[in-house]
Write a protein that holds these residues in place. Sequence first.
Motif, PDB file in Angstrom:
ATOM      1  N   ILE A 292      21.370  37.852 -77.857  1.00 18.55           N
ATOM      2  CA  ILE A 292      22.086  36.791 -77.939  1.00 18.55           C
ATOM      3  C   ILE A 292      21.996  35.530 -76.657  1.00 18.55           C
ATOM      4  O   ILE A 292      22.294  34.688 -77.091  1.00 18.55           O
ATOM      5  CB  ILE A 292      23.889  36.663 -77.259  1.00 18.55           C
ATOM      6  CG1 ILE A 292      24.611  38.226 -78.351  1.00 18.55           C
ATOM      7  CG2 ILE A 292      25.048  36.117 -77.350  1.00 18.55           C
ATOM      8  CD1 ILE A 292      25.636  38.520 -77.578  1.00 18.55           C
ATOM      9  N   GLU A 293      21.506  35.886 -75.760  1.00 14.70           N
ATOM     10  CA  GLU A 293      20.971  35.165 -75.196  1.00 14.70           C
ATOM     11  C   GLU A 293      19.562  34.547 -75.600  1.00 14.70           C
ATOM     12  O   GLU A 293      19.492  33.359 -75.666  1.00 14.70           O
ATOM     13  CB  GLU A 293      20.163  35.440 -73.605  1.00 14.70           C
ATOM     14  CG  GLU A 293      21.850  36.136 -72.936  1.00 14.70           C
ATOM     15  CD  GLU A 293      21.316  37.602 -71.052  1.00 14.70           C
ATOM     16  OE1 GLU A 293      19.972  37.444 -70.829  1.00 14.70           O
ATOM     17  OE2 GLU A 293      22.007  36.881 -70.684  1.00 14.70           O
TER      18      GLU A 293
ATOM     19  N   PRO B  56      31.141  40.547 -67.915  1.00 10.73           N
ATOM     20  CA  PRO B  56      30.155  40.987 -69.068  1.00 10.73           C
ATOM     21  C   PRO B  56      30.568  40.298 -70.570  1.00 10.73           C
ATOM     22  O   PRO B  56      29.862  40.042 -71.039  1.00 10.73           O
ATOM     23  CB  PRO B  56      29.703  42.325 -68.250  1.00 10.73           C
ATOM     24  CG  PRO B  56      30.748  42.820 -67.934  1.00 10.73           C
ATOM     25  CD  PRO B  56      31.362  41.373 -66.635  1.00 10.73           C
ATOM     26  N   ALA B  57      31.771  40.075 -70.655  1.00 11.31           N
ATOM     27  CA  ALA B  57      31.902  40.187 -71.782  1.00 11.31           C
ATOM     28  C   ALA B  57      33.130  39.022 -72.051  1.00 11.31           C
ATOM     29  O   ALA B  57      33.012  38.461 -72.929  1.00 11.31           O
ATOM     30  CB  ALA B  57      33.645  40.829 -71.941  1.00 11.31           C
TER      31      ALA B  57
ATOM     32  N   VAL C 188      31.039  33.351 -75.120  1.00  5.70           N
ATOM     33  CA  VAL C 188      30.434  34.325 -75.760  1.00  5.70           C
ATOM     34  C   VAL C 188      31.128  35.713 -75.372  1.00  5.70           C
ATOM     35  O   VAL C 188      31.112  35.952 -74.223  1.00  5.70           O
ATOM     36  CB  VAL C 188      29.264  34.735 -74.733  1.00  5.70           C
ATOM     37  CG1 VAL C 188      28.510  36.248 -76.456  1.00  5.70           C
ATOM     38  CG2 VAL C 188      27.989  33.404 -75.941  1.00  5.70           C
ATOM     39  N   CYS C 189      32.206  35.799 -76.161  1.00  9.33           N
ATOM     40  CA  CYS C 189      33.308  37.003 -75.769  1.00  9.33           C
ATOM     41  C   CYS C 189      32.697  38.236 -76.704  1.00  9.33           C
ATOM     42  O   CYS C 189      32.604  38.580 -77.852  1.00  9.33           O
ATOM     43  CB  CYS C 189      34.412  36.481 -76.091  1.00  9.33           C
ATOM     44  SG  CYS C 189      34.972  34.598 -75.535  1.00  9.33           S
ATOM     45  N   THR C 190      33.179  39.212 -76.211  1.00  9.20           N
ATOM     46  CA  THR C 190      32.864  40.699 -76.777  1.00  9.20           C
ATOM     47  C   THR C 190      34.226  41.233 -76.365  1.00  9.20           C
ATOM     48  O   THR C 190      34.631  41.461 -75.090  1.00  9.20           O
ATOM     49  CB  THR C 190      31.579  41.426 -76.314  1.00  9.20           C
ATOM     50  OG1 THR C 190      31.259  41.488 -75.051  1.00  9.20           O
ATOM     51  CG2 THR C 190      30.234  40.429 -77.091  1.00  9.20           C
TER      52      THR C 190
ATOM     53  N   VAL D  43      30.874  39.655 -81.741  1.00  8.51           N
ATOM     54  CA  VAL D  43      30.890  38.894 -80.793  1.00  8.51           C
ATOM     55  C   VAL D  43      31.110  38.009 -81.399  1.00  8.51           C
ATOM     56  O   VAL D  43      31.355  37.039 -82.548  1.00  8.51           O
ATOM     57  CB  VAL D  43      29.312  38.823 -80.595  1.00  8.51           C
ATOM     58  CG1 VAL D  43      29.132  37.745 -79.781  1.00  8.51           C
ATOM     59  CG2 VAL D  43      28.485  39.633 -80.352  1.00  8.51           C
TER      60      VAL D  43
ATOM     61  N   PRO E  73      22.738  43.106 -78.763  1.00 10.61           N
ATOM     62  CA  PRO E  73      22.718  43.658 -77.521  1.00 10.61           C
ATOM     63  C   PRO E  73      22.463  41.668 -76.687  1.00 10.61           C
ATOM     64  O   PRO E  73      22.552  40.911 -77.198  1.00 10.61           O
ATOM     65  CB  PRO E  73      20.826  43.410 -78.091  1.00 10.61           C
ATOM     66  CG  PRO E  73      20.704  44.820 -79.005  1.00 10.61           C
ATOM     67  CD  PRO E  73      21.689  43.725 -80.378  1.00 10.61           C
ATOM     68  N   LYS E  74      22.484  42.212 -75.143  1.00  9.08           N
ATOM     69  CA  LYS E  74      23.430  40.775 -74.978  1.00  9.08           C
ATOM     70  C   LYS E  74      21.565  39.969 -75.299  1.00  9.08           C
ATOM     71  O   LYS E  74      21.799  38.672 -75.219  1.00  9.08           O
ATOM     72  CB  LYS E  74      23.209  41.080 -73.728  1.00  9.08           C
ATOM     73  CG  LYS E  74      23.745  40.079 -72.724  1.00  9.08           C
ATOM     74  CD  LYS E  74      24.281  40.344 -71.153  1.00  9.08           C
ATOM     75  CE  LYS E  74      24.901  39.450 -70.929  1.00  9.08           C
ATOM     76  NZ  LYS E  74      24.991  39.044 -69.219  1.00  9.08           N
ATOM     77  N   ALA E  75      20.302  40.644 -74.791  1.00  6.23           N
ATOM     78  CA  ALA E  75      19.491  40.116 -74.424  1.00  6.23           C
ATOM     79  C   ALA E  75      18.984  38.939 -76.065  1.00  6.23           C
ATOM     80  O   ALA E  75      18.074  38.162 -75.912  1.00  6.23           O
ATOM     81  CB  ALA E  75      18.255  40.648 -74.308  1.00  6.23           C
TER      82      ALA E  75
ATOM     83  N   SER F  74      30.845  34.893 -71.207  1.00  6.24           N
ATOM     84  CA  SER F  74      30.171  34.191 -70.342  1.00  6.24           C
ATOM     85  C   SER F  74      29.953  33.036 -71.202  1.00  6.24           C
ATOM     86  O   SER F  74      30.430  31.781 -71.740  1.00  6.24           O
ATOM     87  CB  SER F  74      28.643  34.553 -70.882  1.00  6.24           C
ATOM     88  OG  SER F  74      28.521  35.419 -70.392  1.00  6.24           O
TER      89      SER F  74
END
Length: 250
Positions: A50-51, A4-5, A73-75, A152, A46-48, A7
């Motif tokens: 970013i998406e 998840p970190a 995409v790195c977190t 991010v 929030p990931k949403a 993508s």
Amino acid sequence: MTDPALSAVSAPLQSRPRPKRKTLMNVTDAIKSRKSVRAFRPDPVPKAVIEEILEVSMRAPSGTNTQPWHVYVCTGARKQAVTDAVLDQIRAGNAAKYHDVGYYPERWSDLHNSRRRNVGWGLYSLLGIEREDKERRTSQALRNFSFFDAPVGIFVTIEDYLAKGNWTDVGLYLQTLMLAARDHDLHTCPQAAWVPYQDAVLKTIGAPEGQSLVAGIALGYEDTTKIENSLVSEREKLENVVQYLGFEAE
């Protein structure tokens, strides 16, 4: 199992529920408000969100619709791992230069060099860094590799075999992504600083062989209390870059 970190995005994303947000920003406001932010708040994105930014950005134009970009995409810990890998390379005395990887020329024209120097010294002046203070200049430059504390970090790559036109396509994608971020009150900083260390970056993010790093991007919420974010780089006068042809016939 997907990390998840980290993508990798290289195709349009499937439809997802949209995060709640404010009224859409118009294009002109997004362009005028976009700037390179060099200090971010730690607030997570929030990931949403970013998406959605990435999905909108897939509408960027490209020659014959080749869409030659790959996005990582790195977190969290994975973002820190990239930072550590590059800093280790620098500490080991393996610092590279842009012209070593063909990214920037070894020598600049006087015009382009003056623009580079103006924005650089403008930043250092705000931070109270004197020209002869090499230690503080180096320290500020190294902040690139923490993404200026943005939550991010994004890396955009392209296949090695592709050519100038395809790199132009990726540039269009980068601009589209940065403008899409403004629609969510987010800011960015496009970063060429990672490119001389792309071997360490590409290995750490798990990019396959045959890809080259085009740029990194810091993404997050601007820390408006930091003086460096008051810097807005100057733009050339229109008459110095634009020639109107044929308008005398109107």
